[in-house]
Design an enzyme around this catalytic site. Structure first.
Site, short mmCIF file in Angstrom:
data_model
loop_
_atom_site.label_atom_id
_atom_site.label_comp_id
_atom_site.label_asym_id
_atom_site.label_seq_id
_atom_site.Cartn_x
_atom_site.Cartn_y
_atom_site.Cartn_z
N GLU A 1 0.92 -0.51 -0.01
CA GLU A 1 0.14 -0.33 -0.21
C GLU A 1 0.98 1.09 -0.22
OE1 GLU A 1 -3.61 1.95 3.05
OE2 GLU A 1 -2.29 0.34 3.51
N GLU B 1 -12.59 2.42 5.20
CA GLU B 1 -11.37 2.87 6.00
C GLU B 1 -11.57 4.66 5.93
OE1 GLU B 1 -7.21 1.38 6.54
OE2 GLU B 1 -7.34 2.81 4.91
#
Length: 276
Positions: free
Chosen positions: A155, A256
């Site tokens: 990520e 998120e």
């Protein structure tokens, strides 16, 4: 032909946090979700006690929620850390100790996506030393994921909020994905496309989707700026997620973002009408 609605998963490490961890899966189910994701739930312990793993597994199973994404140990998250795998010494050792624990826990729940956060630059350590350690540990993580039939996610964060984190652009992160696949020979590393972080980094999100959807293993969203629920900032999620679908992405989309429990998912009604 209309594209199907994205498959949303609630991140239980950032949402529903008014509740104890073991009560959050049932709360997500009560809100209409069948899938969830988690940061490593024990930020100070890469190897928690078996009873703790069993309790969390039981809470997820009893709620009928599928775990679709799990972070490997990443240090204090939320907090000062941004991962452990590139940090020499105790942090790297903790990451390695966690690999089979996290992979085994994921496998026991049918979770096939494991995210490995890179870690911050350390003052006084040559970045090349950290990068070499990172590649070594990412190959270890790829092997651990492969043993349980999972993919390894890598990520990009954003430099505004994580100035010491070196992995801040889509192209650089995809290069690392390809390097891990070449080094491991497994081909199971994938890009975790977090639209919030990429937006905060000033990237053209449509271009990122066009360029990298094929190597994307998971997507996460929050509105920007602010990291709130969709509709609280400037991003056009009906358009962006529709573009993802057109680009061929059919995987999970992790929610998120930060929002109070009482209003965490109110945006979905507008989204389904095309106006989140």
């Amino acid at each position: 032909m209309d594209l199907p609605e994205p498959r949303f998963a609630v991140n239980l490490s950032i949402l529903l946090t008014e509740l104890p961890l073991l009560e959050r899966p049932a709360a997500a189910a009560a809100a209409g979700f069948t899938a969830v994701e988690l940061w490593w739930p024990w930020p100070d312990r890469p190897v928690p006690e078996k009873r703790e793993l069993d309790a969390l597994r039981g809470a997820l199973t009893d709620a009928g929620t599928q775990l679709v994404g799990l972070n490997f140990f990443a240090g204090q998250l939320p907090g000062p850390d941004r991962g452990a795998l590139s940090v020499p010494g105790a942090a790297s050792d903790a990451f390695r100790a966690n690999l089979d624990v996290a992979a085994g826990f994921a496998a026991s729940l049918g979770c096939t996506a494991l995210n490995a956060l890179y870690g911050n630059r350390v003052q006084g350590v040559d970045p090349r030393t950290q990068d070499a350690l990172a590649l070594e540990n990412l190959v270890r993580a790829a092997r651990a994921a492969d043993r349980v039939g999972a993919v390894l996610l890598i990520e990009a964060l954003n430099a505004v909020e994580s100035p010491l984190y070196p992995l801040t652009g889509a192209a650089r992160t995809v290069e690392l994905v390809e390097a891990v696949n070449a080094a491991s020979g497994l081909g199971n590393a994938r890009f975790l496309m977090d639209l919030y972080h990429l937006s905060m980094g000033g990237e053209d999100l449509r271009a990122v989707i066009d360029d990298h959807a094929a190597v994307t293993g998971h997507v996460q969203i929050a509105d920007a700026p602010g990291r709130g629920a969709p509709g609280s900032g400037a991003l056009d999620f009906p358009e962006l997620l529709g573009h993802l679908g057109k680009a061929g992405y059919g995987g999970w989309v992790g929610l998120e973002y930060v929002a109070p429990r009482a209003d965490a998912f109110g945006w979905l009604e507008d989204f389904r009408q095309g106006g989140a």
